[in-house]
Design an enzyme around this catalytic site. Structure first.
Site, PDB file in Angstrom:
ATOM      1  N   ALA A 205       0.845  -1.194   0.000  1.00 10.71           N
ATOM      2  CA  ALA A 205       0.000   0.000   0.000  1.00 10.71           C
ATOM      3  C   ALA A 205       0.876   1.237   0.000  1.00 10.71           C
ATOM      4  CB  ALA A 205      -0.930   0.006   1.207  1.00 10.71           C
ATOM      5  N   LEU A 208      -0.980   6.793  -2.818  1.00 10.94           N
ATOM      6  CA  LEU A 208      -1.997   7.024  -3.842  1.00 10.94           C
ATOM      7  C   LEU A 208      -2.765   5.772  -4.229  1.00 10.94           C
ATOM      8  CD1 LEU A 208      -0.062   9.433  -6.243  1.00 10.94           C
ATOM      9  CD2 LEU A 208      -1.412   9.976  -4.203  1.00 10.94           C
ATOM     10  N   GLN A 210      -2.931   0.979  -3.886  1.00 11.35           N
ATOM     11  CA  GLN A 210      -2.402  -0.267  -3.335  1.00 11.35           C
ATOM     12  C   GLN A 210      -2.366  -1.341  -4.424  1.00 11.35           C
ATOM     13  OE1 GLN A 210      -5.115  -0.309  -0.036  1.00 11.35           O
ATOM     14  NE2 GLN A 210      -6.464  -1.838  -0.947  1.00 11.35           N
ATOM     15  N   LYS A 226      -2.450  -2.491  -9.728  1.00 12.74           N
ATOM     16  CA  LYS A 226      -2.389  -1.301  -8.879  1.00 12.74           C
ATOM     17  C   LYS A 226      -3.711  -0.551  -8.987  1.00 12.74           C
ATOM     18  CE  LYS A 226       0.591   2.794  -8.281  1.00 12.74           C
ATOM     19  NZ  LYS A 226       1.800   3.464  -8.824  1.00 12.74           N
ATOM     20  N   ASP A 360      11.360   9.018  -8.478  1.00 10.89           N
ATOM     21  CA  ASP A 360      10.931   8.615  -7.125  1.00 10.89           C
ATOM     22  C   ASP A 360      11.854   7.503  -6.639  1.00 10.89           C
ATOM     23  OD1 ASP A 360       9.501   8.503  -4.808  1.00 10.89           O
ATOM     24  OD2 ASP A 360       7.797   7.408  -5.628  1.00 10.89           O
TER      25      ASP A 360
END
Length: 544
Positions: A205, A208, A210, A226, A360
């Site tokens: 999770a 934004l 899970q 997702k 990221d």
């Protein structure tokens, strides 16, 4: 078969009817999969290219087009729309404002007390940890905001950068029934007609959404599904509306922050909204795979477009271990340092070769596969390095090695750190004070994090505006070095990066890099034999 027509920068995928034909050279045979035919006619002045695609590729293009149609109503960040929407909802705005003000106001009060008591430096680490916890409690927007701030050395002191970098999207899951309902609504099919099985609870999770593990009914392929968190658009929309208002206040009344805070918030909000469009994420993954998965030690999962929409992303399941789980990696007979070195080389290619990179870069997005490959996952946030900046960064490294601090300071114009009307002469002594000490170590001894922290202190003291691409790649390399240090306290990311820079400088024909190589090998009119020998030996060791 399908016909792809490209004209004026746009492509169209068309079915080919029976009887369709085109001229071809005598003796030319059409391959089983595809053929390319260029036609001389023009559309709006642009030449038309006709590409006939057969088999799986055409089906994949058509499936992607349908996925894009399903995501046609995906939200796009618009400050004007948020102002109109929440300007008419005073009760909702006041309630959320109070939640945020109480949390951040208490924190600000502690900072004020620290300043009056002269304990700001003493408590800096403690306050940074408290801010990380506050952002976690405030929810998805602030988790993302904290992660964004963790890459901004021009906005935050090093202690805050370290603490905020620990934000790992650890948020509660939402009900499985809501997730399964979202899948059926988005894809327009019952769950049991898509999957022969799906995990009863999420495997992971994040802020934004899970992820579930499932098996496709039509092929038996194991996939990761997702699903977007319900109501996430409403939550982040309200938060960015409020945060943007705070940005205007900071720009007007807070003198020590020299960056345009509203512009930074808008840039960051656009990136977060892009993450909400899972079709865009799928396209990001496809582009990343095309550019970087040519290396056998890099793995990027495939996207299943027939089962993807704006809020549902179905991709190939990756069996792997997170890169920060050293014991589990070693049980598979793998070495963390080998994987980290692979990650460093790939990060440098992303930054300096193609300019398209993963924005990221935390350990949860990097997996070690049983085959020893480094797998990248989660392509929601990507960024690009401008071409001129790629060369400027390499030149900046050369100037650093040569201790040419005046040239280093001027590099910040090319890197867009400073506007051209800023006088860089006061920055030169600060660079000299730090780098003269740091560069007293050899490359193999120099710790990258120490270098970034020191540079961060310089950036924090002067009117720098660090572009997102530069801050993110520094964070990526710092994260990789941090992972490696658990396995080997003597590991240095700069030493692992050296082969890449040596190869680029010795083999790239770009005139800027030719000049940088000459500048590196000749100093004060003398040829530097040590540098030359080391670069050449490093290059040939890579070729073996």
């Amino acid at each position: 078969m399908s016909l792809v027509v490209s004209a004026g920068g746009h492509s169209f995928c068309l079915p080919v009817a029976k009887g369709f034909s085109f001229s071809k050279p005598k003796g030319y045979k059409l391959g089983p999969k595809a053929a390319l035919v260029e036609a001389r006619p023009k559309v709006n002045g642009s030449p038309v290219a006709l590409q006939v695609i057969g088999g799986d590729r055409a089906e994949d293009l058509q499936a992607e087009a349908k996925a894009m149609a399903r995501a046609a109503n995906a939200s796009v960040y618009s400050p004007e729309l948020l102002t109109r929407k929440y300007g008419s909802r005073p009760v909702q705005v006041v309630k959320r404002t109070l939640d945020i003000l109480i949390a951040l106001g208490t924190f600000a009060l502690k900072l004020l007390v620290d300043e009056r008591n002269g304990t700001v430096d003493q408590n800096k680490r403690k306050r940074a940890a408290e801010l990380r916890n506050i952002f976690t409690r405030l929810g998805p927007t602030f988790v993302k905001l904290g992660q964004g701030l963790s890459t901004r050395p021009d906005l935050c002191p090093p202690e805050y950068l370290e603490e905020l970098a620990q934000l790992q999207d650890s948020l509660p899951t939402f009900p499985d029934a809501d997730a399964f309902s979202c899948i059926e609504t988005e894809l327009g099919m019952p769950l049991d007609s898509i999957f022969s099985s799906i995990s009863s609870s999420p495997m992971a999770a994040a802020s934004l959404g899970q992820v579930y593990k499932a098996q496709l009914k039509y092929s038996g392929q194991t996939v990761a599904v997702k699903v977007q968190r319900p109501g996430i658009e409403e939550a982040i929309g309200l938060d960015f509306y409020l945060i943007r208002g705070l940005g205007f206040f900071i720009n007007k009344y807070v003198d020590f922050i020299t960056s345009d805070v509203v512009a930074l918030i808008d840039e960051f909000a656009r990136r977060v909204y892009q993450e909400l469009n899972y079709v865009q994420e799928g396209q990001n993954a496809r582009k990343f795979k095309m550019l970087y998965a040519d290396k056998e030690d890099i793995f990027v999962p495939d996207i299943y477009w027939n089962y993807t929409s704006g809020k549902v992303l179905t991709m190939e399941w990756v069996d792997g271990v997170k890169l920060n789980e050293q014991a589990a990696i070693e049980r598979q007979g793998l070495k963390v340092l080998d994987l980290v070195t692979t990650g460093i080389q790939c990060s440098l290619r992303q930054l300096l070769e193609y300019g398209y990179f993963h924005a990221d870069p935390h350990p949860g997005n990097l997996l070690a596969t049983p085959e020893g490959k480094l797998a990248f996952i989660d392509f929601g946030m990507m960024s690009e390095t401008p071409e001129e900046a790629r060369f400027a960064i390499i030149g900046h490294v050369v100037h650093m090695v040569n201790r040419d601090y005046e040239a280093m300071a001027r590099d910040y114009y090319d890197l867009k750190f400073l506007s051209t009307d800023v006088d860089v002469s006061p920055i030169v002594p600060a660079l000299r004070d730090f780098f003269d000490d740091a560069l007293s170590y050899t490359v193999s001894e120099l710790n990258f994090k120490t270098l970034v922290d020191g540079l961060g202190n310089v950036l924090y003291q002067y009117p720098f505006n660090v572009p997102a691409y530069y801050a993110l790649i520094l964070r990526s390399l710092t994260v990789l070095e941090g992972l490696a240090l658990y396995a080997d306290p003597n590991f240095k990311v700069l030493a692992a990066s050296y082969p890449y820079f040596a190869k680029r400088l010795l083999t790239d024909p770009n005139p800027y890099l030719r000049d940088a190589l000459i500048e590196l090998l000749f100093k004060d009119g003398r040829f530097r034999h040590v540098f030359a020998n080391r670069m050449i030996s490093t290059y040939f060791s890579m070729c073996i």
